[in-house]
Design an enzyme around this catalytic site. Structure first.
Site, PDB file in Angstrom:
ATOM      1  N   GLU A 173       0.827  -1.212   0.000  1.00 37.07           N
ATOM      2  CA  GLU A 173       0.000   0.000   0.000  1.00 37.07           C
ATOM      3  C   GLU A 173       0.862   1.263   0.000  1.00 37.07           C
ATOM      4  O   GLU A 173       0.589   2.200  -0.737  1.00 37.07           O
ATOM      5  CB  GLU A 173      -0.946   0.010   1.208  1.00 37.07           C
ATOM      6  CG  GLU A 173      -2.096  -0.986   1.103  1.00 37.07           C
ATOM      7  CD  GLU A 173      -3.118  -0.617   0.022  1.00 37.07           C
ATOM      8  OE1 GLU A 173      -3.167   0.544  -0.405  1.00 37.07           O
ATOM      9  OE2 GLU A 173      -3.874  -1.523  -0.401  1.00 37.07           O
TER      10      GLU A 173
ATOM     11  N   ASP B 218      -5.852   8.431  -0.732  1.00 43.27           N
ATOM     12  CA  ASP B 218      -5.499   7.500   0.344  1.00 43.27           C
ATOM     13  C   ASP B 218      -4.284   8.009   1.115  1.00 43.27           C
ATOM     14  O   ASP B 218      -3.355   8.549   0.516  1.00 43.27           O
ATOM     15  CB  ASP B 218      -5.193   6.125  -0.248  1.00 43.27           C
ATOM     16  CG  ASP B 218      -6.357   5.580  -1.075  1.00 43.27           C
ATOM     17  OD1 ASP B 218      -7.502   5.704  -0.622  1.00 43.27           O
ATOM     18  OD2 ASP B 218      -6.101   5.050  -2.161  1.00 43.27           O
TER      19      ASP B 218
HETATM   20  C1  LIG Z   1     -12.689   5.311  -4.890  1.00 42.55           C
HETATM   21  O1  LIG Z   1     -11.640   4.619  -5.488  1.00 42.55           O
HETATM   22  C2  LIG Z   1     -10.790   3.978  -4.542  1.00 42.55           C
HETATM   23  C3  LIG Z   1      -9.614   3.391  -5.297  1.00 42.55           C
HETATM   24  O2  LIG Z   1     -10.022   2.691  -6.412  1.00 42.55           O
HETATM   25  C4  LIG Z   1     -11.593   2.917  -3.783  1.00 42.55           C
HETATM   26  O3  LIG Z   1     -10.769   2.285  -2.829  1.00 42.55           O
HETATM   27  C5  LIG Z   1     -12.750   3.604  -3.089  1.00 42.55           C
HETATM   28  O4  LIG Z   1     -13.562   2.645  -2.464  1.00 42.55           O
HETATM   29  C6  LIG Z   1     -13.587   4.409  -4.077  1.00 42.55           C
HETATM   30  N1  LIG Z   1     -14.555   5.192  -3.336  1.00 42.55           N
HETATM   31  C7  LIG Z   1     -15.779   5.426  -3.797  1.00 42.55           C
HETATM   32  C8  LIG Z   1     -16.635   6.283  -2.925  1.00 42.55           C
HETATM   33  O5  LIG Z   1     -16.182   4.961  -4.838  1.00 42.55           O
END
Ligand SMILES: *[C@@H]1O[C@H](CO)[C@@H](O)[C@H](O)[C@H]1NC(C)=O
Ligand SMILES: *[C@@H]1O[C@H](CO)[C@@H](O)[C@H](O)[C@H]1NC(C)=O
Ligand SMILES: *[C@@H]1O[C@H](CO)[C@@H](O)[C@H](O)[C@H]1NC(C)=O
Length: 140
Positions: free
Chosen positions: A52, A70
């Protein structure tokens, strides 16, 4: 050119402040300070962090395609878990930036993610560690 210089400087500043742990340092921190005594579980956490954040406690991910980002060792997402500059459910009740450089806060938030979703919450774990996390037994 100016923009490139500014970006380069920011990258340098970020690098200068970031703590990048070794695999074994990380394993020992989780084992000694956070009670991860099960070596299988420990191997999974260390592998997850490696894939990560590359053990960089200041890691901030590139903008995801859905506009989220992130943060930190566990690459905690600012949509659900921490509070950043997008609308967030902020389940960990912490600012995303407060996760940077803070192993304790990051671990605490990651435990909540794990409790709700397990290791499969992390693509780094799904893609690189599920059933294949290398042993860190020699570190401790
Ligand atoms: C947005 O994208 C990230 C990485 O792909 C993912 O981990 C996350 O769950 C997504 N969030 C939403 C709100 O779709
Ligand atoms: C360690 O955790 C794994 C995975 O949860 C479990 O299958 C195993 O029994 C545990 N080992 C010990 C020694 O408790
Ligand atoms: C992990 O790997 C096992 C064995 O390949 C697979 O059955 C399982 O579905 C995987 N877990 C997840 C959450 O994808």
């Amino acid at each position: 050119m100016k923009a490139i210089a500014v970006v380069a400087l920011l990258v340098l500043v970020a690098c200068a402040q970031a703590k990048v742990y070794t695999r074994c340092e990380m394993a020992r921190i989780l084992y000694n300070d956070h009670g991860v005594k099960n070596l299988t579980t420990l191997a999974n956490w260390v592998c997850l962090i490696e894939h990560e954040s590359s053990f960089n406690d200041e890691a901030v991910g590139a903008l995801n395609s859905n506009g989220t980002r992130d943060y930190g060792l566990f690459q905690i997402n600012n949509k659900y878990w921490c509070k950043g500059n997008v609308a967030s459910s902020d389940s960990c009740k912490i600012a995303c930036t407060a996760l940077l450089g803070n192993v304790d806060a990051s671990w605490k938030c990651a435990q909540l993610v794990y409790k709700e979703q397990g290791f499969k919450a992390w693509y780094g774990w799904l893609n690189h560690c599920n059933g294949t996390a290398p042993s860190v037994a020699s570190c401790i």
